[in-house]
Design a protein around this motif. Sequence first.
Motif, PDB file in Angstrom:
ATOM      1  N   ILE A  15       0.866  -1.170   0.000  1.00 39.95           N
ATOM      2  CA  ILE A  15       0.000   0.000   0.000  1.00 39.95           C
ATOM      3  C   ILE A  15       0.906   1.224   0.000  1.00 39.95           C
ATOM      4  N   ASN A  16       0.316   2.396  -0.158  1.00 41.93           N
ATOM      5  CA  ASN A  16       1.089   3.620  -0.325  1.00 41.93           C
ATOM      6  C   ASN A  16       0.659   4.646   0.709  1.00 41.93           C
ATOM      7  N   LEU A  17       1.635   5.211   1.417  1.00 42.18           N
ATOM      8  CA  LEU A  17       1.358   6.192   2.456  1.00 42.18           C
ATOM      9  C   LEU A  17       2.124   7.485   2.184  1.00 42.18           C
ATOM     10  N   VAL A  18       1.419   8.609   2.312  1.00 44.74           N
ATOM     11  CA  VAL A  18       2.031   9.932   2.285  1.00 44.74           C
ATOM     12  C   VAL A  18       1.767  10.562   3.646  1.00 44.74           C
ATOM     13  N   ILE A  19       2.829  10.874   4.372  1.00 46.61           N
ATOM     14  CA  ILE A  19       2.716  11.471   5.699  1.00 46.61           C
ATOM     15  C   ILE A  19       3.355  12.845   5.658  1.00 46.61           C
ATOM     16  N   LYS A  20       2.544  13.872   5.857  1.00 45.71           N
ATOM     17  CA  LYS A  20       3.010  15.254   5.875  1.00 45.71           C
ATOM     18  C   LYS A  20       2.800  15.842   7.271  1.00 45.71           C
ATOM     19  N   ASP A  21       3.255  17.072   7.466  1.00 46.67           N
ATOM     20  CA  ASP A  21       3.075  17.726   8.762  1.00 46.67           C
ATOM     21  C   ASP A  21       1.610  17.757   9.181  1.00 46.67           C
ATOM     22  N   HIS A  22       0.716  17.875   8.204  1.00 44.26           N
ATOM     23  CA  HIS A  22      -0.692  18.139   8.520  1.00 44.26           C
ATOM     24  C   HIS A  22      -1.642  16.989   8.192  1.00 44.26           C
ATOM     25  N   VAL A  23      -1.162  15.922   7.563  1.00 43.81           N
ATOM     26  CA  VAL A  23      -2.105  14.912   7.089  1.00 43.81           C
ATOM     27  C   VAL A  23      -1.415  13.571   6.853  1.00 43.81           C
ATOM     28  N   ILE A  24      -2.192  12.494   6.980  1.00 39.70           N
ATOM     29  CA  ILE A  24      -1.779  11.156   6.559  1.00 39.70           C
ATOM     30  C   ILE A  24      -2.735  10.722   5.452  1.00 39.70           C
ATOM     31  N   ARG A  25      -2.192  10.270   4.318  1.00 38.63           N
ATOM     32  CA  ARG A  25      -3.031   9.780   3.219  1.00 38.63           C
ATOM     33  C   ARG A  25      -2.558   8.383   2.810  1.00 38.63           C
ATOM     34  N   TYR A  26      -3.522   7.561   2.416  1.00 37.85           N
ATOM     35  CA  TYR A  26      -3.162   6.226   1.935  1.00 37.85           C
ATOM     36  C   TYR A  26      -3.905   5.938   0.644  1.00 37.85           C
ATOM     37  N   LEU A  27      -3.334   5.019  -0.140  1.00 37.07           N
ATOM     38  CA  LEU A  27      -3.986   4.542  -1.350  1.00 37.07           C
ATOM     39  C   LEU A  27      -3.584   3.093  -1.543  1.00 37.07           C
ATOM     40  N   ASP A  28      -4.597   2.262  -1.762  1.00 41.91           N
ATOM     41  CA  ASP A  28      -4.395   0.824  -1.929  1.00 41.91           C
ATOM     42  C   ASP A  28      -4.657   0.473  -3.390  1.00 41.91           C
ATOM     43  N   SER A  29      -3.670  -0.116  -4.043  1.00 46.81           N
ATOM     44  CA  SER A  29      -3.787  -0.465  -5.456  1.00 46.81           C
ATOM     45  C   SER A  29      -3.330  -1.900  -5.664  1.00 46.81           C
ATOM     46  N   ARG A  30      -4.014  -2.610  -6.545  1.00 42.97           N
ATOM     47  CA  ARG A  30      -3.662  -4.015  -6.806  1.00 42.97           C
ATOM     48  C   ARG A  30      -2.258  -4.138  -7.388  1.00 42.97           C
ATOM     49  N   HIS A  31      -1.908  -3.201  -8.261  1.00 42.90           N
ATOM     50  CA  HIS A  31      -0.595  -3.181  -8.884  1.00 42.90           C
ATOM     51  C   HIS A  31      -0.379  -1.785  -9.464  1.00 42.90           C
ATOM     52  N   PRO A  32       0.828  -1.449  -9.930  1.00 46.83           N
ATOM     53  CA  PRO A  32       1.112  -0.092 -10.410  1.00 46.83           C
ATOM     54  C   PRO A  32       0.368   0.253 -11.706  1.00 46.83           C
ATOM     55  N   ASP A  33      -0.890   0.645 -11.569  1.00 48.44           N
ATOM     56  CA  ASP A  33      -1.725   0.947 -12.722  1.00 48.44           C
ATOM     57  C   ASP A  33      -2.822   1.911 -12.292  1.00 48.44           C
ATOM     58  N   LEU A  34      -3.118   2.892 -13.151  1.00 48.07           N
ATOM     59  CA  LEU A  34      -4.147   3.878 -12.831  1.00 48.07           C
ATOM     60  C   LEU A  34      -5.529   3.244 -12.680  1.00 48.07           C
ATOM     61  N   LYS A  35      -5.722   2.088 -13.270  1.00 48.08           N
ATOM     62  CA  LYS A  35      -7.035   1.438 -13.240  1.00 48.08           C
ATOM     63  C   LYS A  35      -7.121   0.336 -12.195  1.00 48.08           C
ATOM     64  N   ALA A  36      -6.172   0.333 -11.253  1.00 48.38           N
ATOM     65  CA  ALA A  36      -6.128  -0.761 -10.275  1.00 48.38           C
ATOM     66  C   ALA A  36      -6.331  -0.286  -8.839  1.00 48.38           C
ATOM     67  N   VAL A  37      -6.806   0.966  -8.653  1.00 50.21           N
ATOM     68  CA  VAL A  37      -6.941   1.522  -7.302  1.00 50.21           C
ATOM     69  C   VAL A  37      -8.167   0.932  -6.606  1.00 50.21           C
ATOM     70  N   ARG A  38      -7.966   0.383  -5.426  1.00 51.87           N
ATOM     71  CA  ARG A  38      -9.061  -0.207  -4.666  1.00 51.87           C
ATOM     72  C   ARG A  38      -9.677   0.782  -3.675  1.00 51.87           C
ATOM     73  N   ALA A  39      -8.836   1.572  -3.002  1.00 55.38           N
ATOM     74  CA  ALA A  39      -9.364   2.463  -1.964  1.00 55.38           C
ATOM     75  C   ALA A  39      -8.343   3.547  -1.660  1.00 55.38           C
ATOM     76  N   PHE A  40      -8.819   4.631  -1.060  1.00 50.71           N
ATOM     77  CA  PHE A  40      -7.927   5.702  -0.619  1.00 50.71           C
ATOM     78  C   PHE A  40      -8.594   6.410   0.555  1.00 50.71           C
ATOM     79  N   GLY A  41      -7.804   7.167   1.305  1.00 51.13           N
ATOM     80  CA  GLY A  41      -8.363   7.886   2.440  1.00 51.13           C
ATOM     81  C   GLY A  41      -7.355   8.856   3.023  1.00 51.13           C
TER      82      GLY A  41
END
Length: 333
Positions: A15-41
């Motif tokens: 899964i993929n995590l971006v952690i900044k001073d003000h926010v945590i974001r995640y994105l779950d993708s089956r594989h490295p493809d724009l059409k493979a995203v399962r969820a984000f938050g």
Amino acid sequence: MLPKLNLQLGNKKRINLVIKDHVIRYLDSRHPDLKAVRAFGEHYLPDGLIREGKIVEMPALVDKLQGCVDEWGIKRRDVQFLVPDSFIVVRKLQIPSDIQSDEVKGYFFMELGSSIHLPFDNPIFDTVILGEKNGKKDVLLFATPENIVKDYSDLLEQVKLHPVVADISPLAIYRLYYQLGLVQQEEHALCIQFDVQTVNISIFHDHKILFMRHLRMDVDWAGWKVEKDALGVDNLKWAGDIDYIHNELLAMIAEIERVMSFYRFSMNQGKSQITRILLNGDHPLLEWIEDQILARMDVPTSSLKDEKITTLKGEHILPQHHLTLGLSLKEVK
């Protein structure tokens, strides 16, 4: 072909995590493809847990991240994450041409601290060979302090996540533009990432990063308020004087113009200049920023506001998640 920065610690489905001073974001993708995203938050953080990319309140941050892990159902997953922009050094250097490709990292390991100086000790680094001319190899050096990567790795491990790959934000967001066909190899592309407190500026040519500069605005995170819209999505609203924010943004745009001039005249002796601007970020006033840039700079500008990228279930991926989406497109052997 995009260069790859592989600060690797393992290799499994991620899964993929971006952690900044003000926010945590995640994105779950089956594989490295724009059409493979399962969820984000995302989950916004209170002021003071992270300052300018450095974790200062580890126990409180662990508690916040643990809540995210539980809510998103990502416990024990492998994670690729971003090293904070404020701790990244990107330099174009020349080395002797007789150094073989498989010896380049060893050469830098020996020269760091003697002929090559960085603003921190004990770096983790990677290199990309750009080419050879005038008897020298042109090499890109990417470096970050080992202790910063360790802090973020420790944070993830404390919530039962497994950090496996560290990347940097300019490569991640450029990867998205590249996949969408919005930037061409021959272009001199200025990538501008406007966030609520920072601006990250990078320059690409031949699909390789050549320059990076990180700026911080004089804006207190406490001045932003998180409000839910009619769909229950969190949005940021500035609670103070809007003219103050506008002036800070205009100061950043003026600095961007100076970077463009530096690239044209100091780095390229007037022979090359910026031919495209790639505008992105999570700043709530990004459209206002784009209007100001278009009014001041006679350069084609590509933002991602009109891109309709969705998850496998058809949910629109919001602009503030584009960086995490770019991170998910990273292919690692």
